[in-house]
Design a protein around this motif. Structure first.
Motif, PDB file in Angstrom:
ATOM      1  N   SER A 126       0.838  -1.203   0.000  1.00 17.96           N
ATOM      2  CA  SER A 126       0.000   0.000   0.000  1.00 17.96           C
ATOM      3  C   SER A 126       0.871   1.250   0.000  1.00 17.96           C
ATOM      4  O   SER A 126       2.016   1.233   0.461  1.00 17.96           O
ATOM      5  N   ASN A 135      -4.155   0.866  -2.620  1.00 18.50           N
ATOM      6  CA  ASN A 135      -3.952  -0.525  -2.239  1.00 18.50           C
ATOM      7  C   ASN A 135      -3.713  -1.417  -3.446  1.00 18.50           C
ATOM      8  O   ASN A 135      -3.736  -0.969  -4.593  1.00 18.50           O
ATOM      9  N   LEU A 185      -4.180   8.604  10.004  1.00 21.49           N
ATOM     10  CA  LEU A 185      -5.636   8.444  10.063  1.00 21.49           C
ATOM     11  C   LEU A 185      -6.312   9.772  10.382  1.00 21.49           C
ATOM     12  O   LEU A 185      -7.345  10.111   9.809  1.00 21.49           O
ATOM     13  N   GLN A 224     -13.001   0.000   1.119  1.00 21.89           N
ATOM     14  CA  GLN A 224     -11.930  -0.065   0.123  1.00 21.89           C
ATOM     15  C   GLN A 224     -11.092  -1.323   0.257  1.00 21.89           C
ATOM     16  O   GLN A 224     -10.723  -1.935  -0.746  1.00 21.89           O
ATOM     17  N   SER A 225     -10.762  -1.707   1.487  1.00 22.49           N
ATOM     18  CA  SER A 225      -9.788  -2.789   1.657  1.00 22.49           C
ATOM     19  C   SER A 225     -10.159  -3.800   2.731  1.00 22.49           C
ATOM     20  O   SER A 225      -9.309  -4.570   3.163  1.00 22.49           O
ATOM     21  N   LYS A 244       0.667   5.723   0.436  1.00 19.06           N
ATOM     22  CA  LYS A 244      -0.123   6.908   0.782  1.00 19.06           C
ATOM     23  C   LYS A 244       0.247   8.044  -0.159  1.00 19.06           C
ATOM     24  O   LYS A 244       1.412   8.241  -0.509  1.00 19.06           O
ATOM     25  N   SER A 260      -5.043  10.170   0.270  1.00 21.12           N
ATOM     26  CA  SER A 260      -5.685   8.889  -0.012  1.00 21.12           C
ATOM     27  C   SER A 260      -4.700   7.749   0.183  1.00 21.12           C
ATOM     28  O   SER A 260      -3.483   7.949   0.280  1.00 21.12           O
ATOM     29  N   LEU A 261      -5.257   6.551   0.225  1.00 25.42           N
ATOM     30  CA  LEU A 261      -4.490   5.325   0.377  1.00 25.42           C
ATOM     31  C   LEU A 261      -4.680   4.499  -0.891  1.00 25.42           C
ATOM     32  O   LEU A 261      -5.800   4.290  -1.339  1.00 25.42           O
ATOM     33  N   THR A 318     -15.143   4.141   5.117  1.00 24.08           N
ATOM     34  CA  THR A 318     -14.582   4.233   3.767  1.00 24.08           C
ATOM     35  C   THR A 318     -13.399   3.288   3.594  1.00 24.08           C
ATOM     36  O   THR A 318     -13.296   2.574   2.589  1.00 24.08           O
ATOM     37  N   LEU A 319     -12.491   3.263   4.569  1.00 24.46           N
ATOM     38  CA  LEU A 319     -11.342   2.360   4.511  1.00 24.46           C
ATOM     39  C   LEU A 319     -11.796   0.903   4.523  1.00 24.46           C
ATOM     40  O   LEU A 319     -11.218   0.052   3.840  1.00 24.46           O
ATOM     41  N   MET A 339      -4.444  -2.456   8.313  1.00 23.79           N
ATOM     42  CA  MET A 339      -4.208  -1.028   8.441  1.00 23.79           C
ATOM     43  C   MET A 339      -2.718  -0.721   8.517  1.00 23.79           C
ATOM     44  O   MET A 339      -2.037  -1.099   9.475  1.00 23.79           O
ATOM     45  N   ASN A 396     -14.647   7.982   7.818  1.00 24.37           N
ATOM     46  CA  ASN A 396     -13.365   7.604   7.228  1.00 24.37           C
ATOM     47  C   ASN A 396     -13.059   6.133   7.488  1.00 24.37           C
ATOM     48  O   ASN A 396     -12.549   5.425   6.602  1.00 24.37           O
TER      49      ASN A 396
END
Length: 220
Positions: free
Chosen positions: A54, A73, A180, A160-161, A56, A70-71, A156-157, A173, A153
């Motif tokens: 991952s 992945n 964060l 996403q993953s 950032k 954003s992240l 959302t994470l 994480m 948030n």
């Protein structure tokens, strides 16, 4: 390697021969955690596809303070913006863990866009998604309180993953508390307070480099 490429949403509609072509024209590289791939305002000449790990994307103030945007992945891509408009990078990119990427030069990337409309459409869809996410984030900063931004948030994470098992979503994480907090647009103290509250209620359970989100208790 083709099996890895098939996990990339951008290449969903390509056949094995086309994927082999992408492998031939690209370079696979592995970076250790904390590696800076490029900096904000650098000249952009490379497009990246994340095969594992991952990354950032972030900006920095003149004082050196970071804002995580954003992240990125496994299976996602980044770095296309400055290749498309010819302007410097709009953000910096740093690995959060050991990460393997495919790199395509600007010339190779533009050639793919010309040859494969599915990839072009995928890039346009991704740019639209990011624009919508930016608009939503601005709206959140304007109208939502800190606690709500933190919870949103985390969700959302998770979307996403996360990996779902019934009402439990496990999220690997790689971000620390500072990162964060930056993503949610709150101070670290606010983030810590909200996370403690959610843990006390049983909404969150923390492990090593992961957390579990209990959807049933979140709704309660």
């Amino acid at each position: 390697m083709i099996d890895w490429l098939k996990k990339v949403s951008l290449f969903d509609n390509l056949n094995d021969e086309q994927l082999e072509h992408i492998l031939r024209i690209s370079q696979r590289k592995t970076f250790q955690a904390g590696t800076l791939l490029f900096q904000e305002r650098d000249y952009g000449s490379t497009f990246y596809v994340v095969l594992s790990g991952s990354i950032k994307l972030f900006t920095s103030s003149n004082a050196g303070e970071e804002k995580v945007l954003s992240l990125v992945n496994e299976g996602e891509s980044f770095g296309e913006l400055s290749l498309l408009d010819g302007r410097p990078r709009s953000a910096s990119a740093r690995t959060l863990e050991k990460t393997t990427v495919l790199e395509l030069s600007s010339e190779q990337f533009m050639s793919l866009l010309q040859e494969h409309f599915d990839i072009t459409r995928g890039i346009l869809a991704e740019l639209c998604r990011r624009l919508r996410a930016t608009n939503e984030h601005v709206n959140d900063l304007t109208f939502l309180d800190g606690r709500t931004r933190v919870v949103k948030n985390l969700i959302t994470l998770a979307n996403q993953s996360g990996t779902r098992d019934g009402n439990i979503i496990s999220i690997r994480m790689a971000l620390n508390y500072d990162e964060l907090a930056q993503m949610a647009g709150v101070s670290k103290s606010v983030l810590t307070e909200v996370l403690r509250e959610l843990e006390t209620r049983g909404v969150l359970q923390f492990g090593i480099n992961e957390y579990k989100l209990n959807l049933m208790k979140l709704r309660g």
